[in-house]
Design a protein around this motif. Sequence first.
Motif, mmCIF file in Angstrom:
data_model
loop_
_atom_site.group_PDB
_atom_site.id
_atom_site.type_symbol
_atom_site.label_atom_id
_atom_site.label_comp_id
_atom_site.label_asym_id
_atom_site.label_seq_id
_atom_site.Cartn_x
_atom_site.Cartn_y
_atom_site.Cartn_z
ATOM 1 N N SER A 61 0.835 -1.217 0.000
ATOM 2 C CA SER A 61 0.000 0.000 0.000
ATOM 3 C C SER A 61 0.862 1.256 0.000
ATOM 4 O O SER A 61 0.535 2.247 -0.663
ATOM 5 C CB SER A 61 -0.917 0.008 1.231
ATOM 6 N N LEU A 62 1.977 1.224 0.740
ATOM 7 C CA LEU A 62 2.878 2.378 0.771
ATOM 8 C C LEU A 62 3.486 2.637 -0.598
ATOM 9 O O LEU A 62 3.629 3.795 -1.026
ATOM 10 C CB LEU A 62 3.990 2.147 1.794
ATOM 11 N N ALA A 63 3.833 1.567 -1.314
ATOM 12 C CA ALA A 63 4.408 1.727 -2.655
ATOM 13 C C ALA A 63 3.394 2.366 -3.610
ATOM 14 O O ALA A 63 3.756 3.231 -4.417
ATOM 15 C CB ALA A 63 4.858 0.365 -3.187
ATOM 16 N N LYS A 64 2.121 1.967 -3.509
ATOM 17 C CA LYS A 64 1.080 2.579 -4.348
ATOM 18 C C LYS A 64 0.891 4.051 -3.993
ATOM 19 O O LYS A 64 0.704 4.893 -4.876
ATOM 20 C CB LYS A 64 -0.236 1.823 -4.174
ATOM 21 N N ALA A 65 0.920 4.357 -2.701
ATOM 22 C CA ALA A 65 0.782 5.747 -2.266
ATOM 23 C C ALA A 65 1.938 6.594 -2.773
ATOM 24 O O ALA A 65 1.742 7.721 -3.251
ATOM 25 C CB ALA A 65 0.701 5.816 -0.738
ATOM 26 N N ALA A 66 3.153 6.060 -2.685
ATOM 27 C CA ALA A 66 4.330 6.790 -3.166
ATOM 28 C C ALA A 66 4.248 7.037 -4.669
ATOM 29 O O ALA A 66 4.601 8.116 -5.159
ATOM 30 C CB ALA A 66 5.599 6.009 -2.824
ATOM 31 N N ALA A 67 3.751 6.045 -5.404
ATOM 32 C CA ALA A 67 3.626 6.188 -6.858
ATOM 33 C C ALA A 67 2.632 7.270 -7.237
ATOM 34 O O ALA A 67 2.737 7.876 -8.308
ATOM 35 C CB ALA A 67 3.206 4.854 -7.478
ATOM 36 N N LEU A 88 11.156 10.694 -5.639
ATOM 37 C CA LEU A 88 11.769 11.101 -4.376
ATOM 38 C C LEU A 88 11.610 10.051 -3.283
ATOM 39 O O LEU A 88 12.447 9.935 -2.388
ATOM 40 C CB LEU A 88 11.145 12.427 -3.895
ATOM 41 N N ILE A 89 10.533 9.298 -3.326
ATOM 42 C CA ILE A 89 10.186 8.406 -2.212
ATOM 43 C C ILE A 89 10.607 6.962 -2.454
ATOM 44 O O ILE A 89 10.813 6.197 -1.511
ATOM 45 C CB ILE A 89 8.663 8.475 -1.940
ATOM 46 N N HIS A 120 13.135 4.710 -12.436
ATOM 47 C CA HIS A 120 14.319 3.920 -12.071
ATOM 48 C C HIS A 120 14.162 2.504 -12.650
ATOM 49 O O HIS A 120 14.050 1.518 -11.906
ATOM 50 C CB HIS A 120 14.476 3.862 -10.551
ATOM 51 N N LEU A 121 14.178 2.418 -13.974
ATOM 52 C CA LEU A 121 13.911 1.141 -14.634
ATOM 53 C C LEU A 121 14.995 0.114 -14.324
ATOM 54 O O LEU A 121 14.703 -1.087 -14.173
ATOM 55 C CB LEU A 121 13.792 1.352 -16.144
ATOM 56 N N SER A 122 16.247 0.562 -14.210
ATOM 57 C CA SER A 122 17.336 -0.370 -13.911
ATOM 58 C C SER A 122 17.157 -0.987 -12.524
ATOM 59 O O SER A 122 17.443 -2.170 -12.310
ATOM 60 C CB SER A 122 18.692 0.347 -14.004
ATOM 61 N N CYS A 123 16.670 -0.188 -11.546
ATOM 62 C CA CYS A 123 16.410 -0.716 -10.198
ATOM 63 C C CYS A 123 15.299 -1.762 -10.242
ATOM 64 O O CYS A 123 15.379 -2.796 -9.571
ATOM 65 C CB CYS A 123 16.021 0.417 -9.255
ATOM 66 N N ALA A 124 14.270 -1.475 -11.033
ATOM 67 C CA ALA A 124 13.163 -2.428 -11.169
ATOM 68 C C ALA A 124 13.660 -3.739 -11.778
ATOM 69 O O ALA A 124 13.293 -4.834 -11.313
ATOM 70 C CB ALA A 124 12.058 -1.826 -12.032
ATOM 71 N N LEU A 125 14.509 -3.632 -12.796
ATOM 72 C CA LEU A 125 15.020 -4.828 -13.464
ATOM 73 C C LEU A 125 15.939 -5.628 -12.538
ATOM 74 O O LEU A 125 15.883 -6.861 -12.508
ATOM 75 C CB LEU A 125 15.763 -4.430 -14.745
ATOM 76 N N ASN A 126 16.773 -4.933 -11.765
ATOM 77 C CA ASN A 126 17.645 -5.625 -10.800
ATOM 78 C C ASN A 126 16.821 -6.373 -9.759
ATOM 79 O O ASN A 126 17.149 -7.516 -9.396
ATOM 80 C CB ASN A 126 18.559 -4.618 -10.106
ATOM 81 N N LEU A 127 15.753 -5.736 -9.286
ATOM 82 C CA LEU A 127 14.894 -6.373 -8.298
ATOM 83 C C LEU A 127 14.193 -7.593 -8.893
ATOM 84 O O LEU A 127 14.086 -8.644 -8.250
ATOM 85 C CB LEU A 127 13.864 -5.366 -7.784
#
Length: 466
Positions: A89-95, A101-102, A134-141
């Motif tokens: 839920s926090l990730a959706k709120a941040a998006a 920034l978050i 941050h597409l590279s971070c998403a891909l690494n994850l």
Amino acid sequence: MLLSPEFLLQLLQRFIKSSIQIKQIHSLLITNGDLLSIRSPSTFKWTTTLLYNALIRAYLNIHLPRTTLILFTHMLSHNIPPNPYTFPSLAKAAAAITPSLIAKPLYTQAFKRGVLADPFVQTSFINLFSQSGHLSCALNLFDEMPEPCIVSCNAMLDGFCKNGDMDSAVSFFKRMPKRDVYSWTTIVNGYTKKGSHETAIRFFQMCVRDCSVKPNEATYVSVLSSCANSDMIGGLLYGKQIHAYIIKNQDEITSFIGTSLISLYGKTGRLQYATKVFQSLTKKEICTWNAMIGALASHGKENQALEMFEKMKIDTCHPNEVTFVAILAACARAKLVEQGLEYFQSMLPEFGIVPKMEHYGCVVDLLGRLGFLLEAKDFINRMPFEPDASVLGALLGACRLHGNIDIGNDVAKSLLELEPWQCGQHILLSSIHADVANWEYATSLRNVMVGVGVEKLRGYSMVNWM
């Protein structure tokens, strides 16, 4: 008598989408001290964590993402431990606020809490990193996931599409061990948003041929948008075929599919089809009314568009910003100055809509078409913000229509300061002088264009044989 935290938690879960009840329950929890660590022994801290999770999800459901994130800071300050159910839920709120920034600080918190092994948390952060660029971070994850599920794969696919990297998206799509309707819809929508409408239509056709997948509402909306905006002659033909496919395979045409069909037929000048779709819909959303009003207004049916607006109000459908752009544009085309100004002046007091740049541009166009150039100029000067190129361009076009060189020169000067490399204002100002036989100045403007390297875009014609 104090209500127990468990009972309040049950109430919160029951009224999870009710704004008033959520705030009332939140107040009770604060009054009772149920959200404080000093009132929560370590053996019962999990109950307080559940309360915070429920509140976080509740405020997200009622579209208050900032409050959702503030609750998380309170949670940390009171030493209440978050768990894997806290972070999605926090990730959706941040998006929904400022993801760039978050995203990383929130990920750091999840890492510190040791919850990143949870696939739901991982997928949430793939979405968040993609949303924040941050597409590279998403891909690494994603690469760290031992066995990514179809939901995680779709999240990564959506990340490529949101960032406009359709080559990587298609490559990833082909490597996916399993594809569902969301996978296909993501690709179709990605190409639609990028403006590659022919490719979007082609992928939709491939989706239809895949017997294991049935298109859903979002798929139809995306591909119909591509049909409506396609430059190719077959856009309308494909749109008609998709319409027939929908009738054959769907129990009913939903309001959003209907809106897309109205937009398609409206943009291609098939008002009879648009009207037939509109009348067939059992439920009409505000976007449906807007599409029909816009279709009528853009094809010489301004009075019908205004009548449709009145019917919409009778139908208790509250107009929005898009509605007034269509209505003001209709008034401008029909040269209904008084009626257009009344609509504009009613926006805030009657409907609670603050006029934006597009609305001011429509009023300038409305005044300019009838030759009220001084009034239009004065209206621009009284705007609560600086006019953009669209507003000034509307006045410059009116200056050419009515041969007003003096105001035209002033407006063109402001436009050239805003967009010095745009050819339109140079050509329009040159044409104003040419219309009054001021050939020397018109020629000098064209020479200035050549001198600074501004080129006129070539025109082209297209015959629609449908």
